[in-house]
Design a protein around this motif. Structure first.
Motif, mmCIF file in Angstrom:
data_model
loop_
_atom_site.group_PDB
_atom_site.id
_atom_site.type_symbol
_atom_site.label_atom_id
_atom_site.label_comp_id
_atom_site.label_asym_id
_atom_site.label_seq_id
_atom_site.Cartn_x
_atom_site.Cartn_y
_atom_site.Cartn_z
ATOM 1 N N THR A 20 48.326 51.215 40.815
ATOM 2 C CA THR A 20 47.019 50.854 40.147
ATOM 3 C C THR A 20 47.340 51.035 38.552
ATOM 4 O O THR A 20 48.228 51.561 38.136
ATOM 5 N N GLU A 21 46.495 50.380 37.708
ATOM 6 C CA GLU A 21 46.522 50.372 36.190
ATOM 7 C C GLU A 21 47.039 49.302 35.920
ATOM 8 O O GLU A 21 48.489 49.312 36.175
ATOM 9 N N SER A 22 46.765 48.168 35.025
ATOM 10 C CA SER A 22 47.415 47.050 35.042
ATOM 11 C C SER A 22 48.725 47.423 34.114
ATOM 12 O O SER A 22 49.890 46.732 34.429
ATOM 13 N N ALA A 23 48.843 48.420 33.268
ATOM 14 C CA ALA A 23 49.895 48.469 32.424
ATOM 15 C C ALA A 23 51.069 49.176 33.348
ATOM 16 O O ALA A 23 52.288 48.541 33.280
ATOM 17 N N ALA A 83 39.250 54.379 41.641
ATOM 18 C CA ALA A 83 38.691 54.145 40.434
ATOM 19 C C ALA A 83 37.527 52.798 40.653
ATOM 20 O O ALA A 83 36.593 52.480 40.092
ATOM 21 N N GLY A 84 37.694 52.088 41.866
ATOM 22 C CA GLY A 84 36.866 50.941 42.177
ATOM 23 C C GLY A 84 36.981 49.994 41.395
ATOM 24 O O GLY A 84 36.055 49.386 40.947
ATOM 25 N N LYS A 85 38.121 49.742 40.702
ATOM 26 C CA LYS A 85 38.620 48.791 39.779
ATOM 27 C C LYS A 85 39.705 47.909 40.194
ATOM 28 O O LYS A 85 40.581 48.265 41.065
ATOM 29 N N VAL A 86 39.668 46.373 39.586
ATOM 30 C CA VAL A 86 40.806 45.719 39.793
ATOM 31 C C VAL A 86 41.510 45.783 38.487
ATOM 32 O O VAL A 86 40.974 45.819 37.521
ATOM 33 N N PRO A 87 43.016 45.463 38.656
ATOM 34 C CA PRO A 87 43.888 45.131 39.759
ATOM 35 C C PRO A 87 44.172 46.606 40.321
ATOM 36 O O PRO A 87 44.245 47.787 39.937
ATOM 37 N N ALA A 88 44.665 46.210 41.803
ATOM 38 C CA ALA A 88 45.446 47.153 42.488
ATOM 39 C C ALA A 88 46.563 46.376 43.215
ATOM 40 O O ALA A 88 46.342 45.239 43.566
ATOM 41 N N THR A 138 32.431 44.292 46.797
ATOM 42 C CA THR A 138 33.633 44.583 47.587
ATOM 43 C C THR A 138 34.630 45.642 47.056
ATOM 44 O O THR A 138 35.170 46.269 47.863
ATOM 45 N N HIS A 139 34.656 45.559 45.795
ATOM 46 C CA HIS A 139 35.666 46.637 45.020
ATOM 47 C C HIS A 139 35.027 48.117 45.133
ATOM 48 O O HIS A 139 35.753 49.076 44.547
ATOM 49 N N LYS A 140 33.744 48.169 45.796
ATOM 50 C CA LYS A 140 33.362 49.819 45.967
ATOM 51 C C LYS A 140 33.331 50.355 47.370
ATOM 52 O O LYS A 140 32.927 51.108 47.742
ATOM 53 N N ASP A 141 33.857 49.213 48.227
ATOM 54 C CA ASP A 141 33.818 49.455 49.679
ATOM 55 C C ASP A 141 34.935 50.801 49.803
ATOM 56 O O ASP A 141 35.855 51.051 49.215
ATOM 57 N N ASP A 164 34.792 40.350 45.011
ATOM 58 C CA ASP A 164 33.423 39.770 44.200
ATOM 59 C C ASP A 164 32.638 40.758 43.853
ATOM 60 O O ASP A 164 32.162 41.826 44.620
ATOM 61 N N PHE A 165 32.576 40.943 42.560
ATOM 62 C CA PHE A 165 31.796 42.019 41.825
ATOM 63 C C PHE A 165 30.545 42.081 42.487
ATOM 64 O O PHE A 165 29.786 43.132 42.730
ATOM 65 N N ALA A 166 30.017 40.739 42.467
ATOM 66 C CA ALA A 166 28.490 40.577 42.764
ATOM 67 C C ALA A 166 28.213 41.263 44.271
ATOM 68 O O ALA A 166 27.016 41.708 44.375
ATOM 69 N N ARG A 169 38.541 35.962 36.528
ATOM 70 C CA ARG A 169 38.436 36.413 35.253
ATOM 71 C C ARG A 169 37.955 37.927 34.927
ATOM 72 O O ARG A 169 37.176 38.105 34.277
ATOM 73 N N SER A 170 39.150 38.656 35.496
ATOM 74 C CA SER A 170 38.830 40.087 35.060
ATOM 75 C C SER A 170 40.430 40.569 34.733
ATOM 76 O O SER A 170 41.127 39.707 34.730
ATOM 77 N N ARG A 171 40.646 41.792 34.463
ATOM 78 C CA ARG A 171 41.815 42.420 34.032
ATOM 79 C C ARG A 171 43.007 41.962 35.077
ATOM 80 O O ARG A 171 44.128 42.022 34.678
ATOM 81 N N SER A 172 42.420 41.756 36.380
ATOM 82 C CA SER A 172 43.704 41.529 37.233
ATOM 83 C C SER A 172 44.314 40.114 37.127
ATOM 84 O O SER A 172 45.199 39.739 37.656
ATOM 85 N N ALA A 173 43.722 39.102 36.395
ATOM 86 C CA ALA A 173 44.091 38.070 35.974
ATOM 87 C C ALA A 173 45.427 38.020 35.463
ATOM 88 O O ALA A 173 46.455 37.299 35.726
ATOM 89 N N ARG A 174 45.701 39.278 34.760
ATOM 90 C CA ARG A 174 46.962 39.340 34.085
ATOM 91 C C ARG A 174 48.140 39.816 34.900
ATOM 92 O O ARG A 174 49.443 39.165 34.952
ATOM 93 N N ILE A 175 47.764 40.419 36.018
ATOM 94 C CA ILE A 175 48.721 40.423 37.214
ATOM 95 C C ILE A 175 49.070 39.342 38.162
ATOM 96 O O ILE A 175 50.325 39.047 38.392
HETATM 97 N N1 LIG Z 1 42.382 50.741 33.308
HETATM 98 C C1 LIG Z 1 42.110 49.645 34.345
HETATM 99 C C2 LIG Z 1 40.878 49.002 34.019
HETATM 100 C C3 LIG Z 1 40.404 48.093 34.964
HETATM 101 C C4 LIG Z 1 39.146 47.626 34.754
HETATM 102 O O1 LIG Z 1 38.491 47.760 33.910
HETATM 103 N N2 LIG Z 1 38.921 46.596 35.822
HETATM 104 C C5 LIG Z 1 37.534 45.958 35.540
HETATM 105 C C6 LIG Z 1 37.765 44.315 35.440
HETATM 106 S S1 LIG Z 1 38.295 44.004 34.046
HETATM 107 C C7 LIG Z 1 36.704 46.254 37.109
HETATM 108 O O2 LIG Z 1 37.434 46.374 38.030
HETATM 109 N N3 LIG Z 1 35.417 46.356 36.660
HETATM 110 C C8 LIG Z 1 34.518 46.476 38.063
HETATM 111 C C9 LIG Z 1 33.793 47.967 37.923
HETATM 112 O O3 LIG Z 1 34.193 48.837 37.375
HETATM 113 O O4 LIG Z 1 32.677 47.980 38.694
HETATM 114 C C10 LIG Z 1 43.489 48.760 34.445
HETATM 115 O O5 LIG Z 1 43.899 48.326 33.102
HETATM 116 O O6 LIG Z 1 43.953 48.343 35.352
#
Ligand SMILES: N[C@@H](CCC(=O)N[C@@H](CS)C(=O)NCC(=O)O)C(=O)O
Length: 217
Positions: free
Chosen positions: A76-79, A54-59, A42-45, A37-39, A14-20
């Motif tokens: 990286t970056e969903s676009a 950036a420690g964000k998904v998707p990659a 693991t995305h900050k490992d 698992d954001f809780a 249920r995050s932006r990576s669902a679009r990928i």
């Molecule tokens: N600009 C990035 C944004 C990615 C993004 O914001 N991902 C969020 C999930 S919707 C995320 O990983 N958040 C976790 C965090 O920042 O700790 C993209 O479009 O891929």
């Protein structure tokens, strides 16, 4: 013998990576999911920060068409991932041919989502204390940004490029779906028809089922 699939998607439910997930389902190319698992952060490992600082998904990890790229490529970056995959798997028909007239509208929408729609949405959800002069920022208000999407759909449809589905619909359609689920999308006949058309796509339905499935142990 098991072979590693070409693509690995770093994903959190249920995050932006669902679009990928949806995008990859549209390609028909086998892929695997590295679930975060954001809780548990693991995305900050460190191992993941080496993939996406950036420690964000998707990659997305790409091992190449023959699976032999070493090291594999990382996007990286969903676009950027949408544009990259659509070009990397041309047989999926997710992007008009480079050099074609349709490519212009396609490129515009791929850029419009992260550089106008998403910042405009952030501004509307988290209003600034002081409005910057409109001429100094690269996006407009969210209702205005959305109107441009509606105008394009009204000019043709059912997709952003008329009768041709593309990765731009995955990018922008997923944002609109998410807003709709959140009760924040204006209920207009054009936007509702667009969402209904997207919802009928089997690849989106498969992606939603995978997104909702519990992570493998
Ligand atoms: N600009 C990035 C944004 C990615 C993004 O914001 N991902 C969020 C999930 S919707 C995320 O990983 N958040 C976790 C965090 O920042 O700790 C993209 O479009 O891929």
């Amino acid at each position: 013998m098991t072979t590693t699939p070409r693509f690995t998607l770093h994903h959190a439910p249920r995050s932006r990576s669902a679009r990928i997930l949806w995008l990859l389902e549209e390609t028909g190319v086998p892929f695997e999911i590295a679930q975060h698992d954001f809780a548990k952060a693991t995305h900050k490992d460190p191992a993941y920060l080496a993939i996406n600082p950036a420690g964000k998904v998707p990659a997305l990890i790409d091992r190449g068409p023959a699976g032999d790229w070493s090291p594999p490529a990382v996007v990286t970056e969903s676009a950027a991932i949408c544009a990259y995959v659509a070009d990397a798997v041309p047989e999926a028909g997710l992007a008009p041919r480079v050099g074609s007239r349709e490519r212009a509208a396609y490129a515009t929408w791929i850029g419009y989502c992260p550089s106008v729609l998403e910042p405009a949405l952030s501004d509307s959800v988290f209003p600034r204390r002081e409005e910057p002069p409109a001429s100094t920022i690269g996006w407009c208000s969210f209702p205005e940004a959305l109107r441009r999407v509606e105008t394009a759909l009204q000019a043709g449809g059912p997709y952003l490029l008329g009768d041709r589905f593309s990765a731009a619909d995955v990018l922008i359609g997923s944002l609109l779906q998410w807003l709709h689920g959140w009760g924040k999308l204006p209920e207009t006949p054009t936007l509702s028809a667009y969402l209904a058309t997207l919802a009928a796509r089997p690849a989106l339905q498969r992606a939603q089922a995978r997104d909702a499935a519990p992570a493998a142990a």
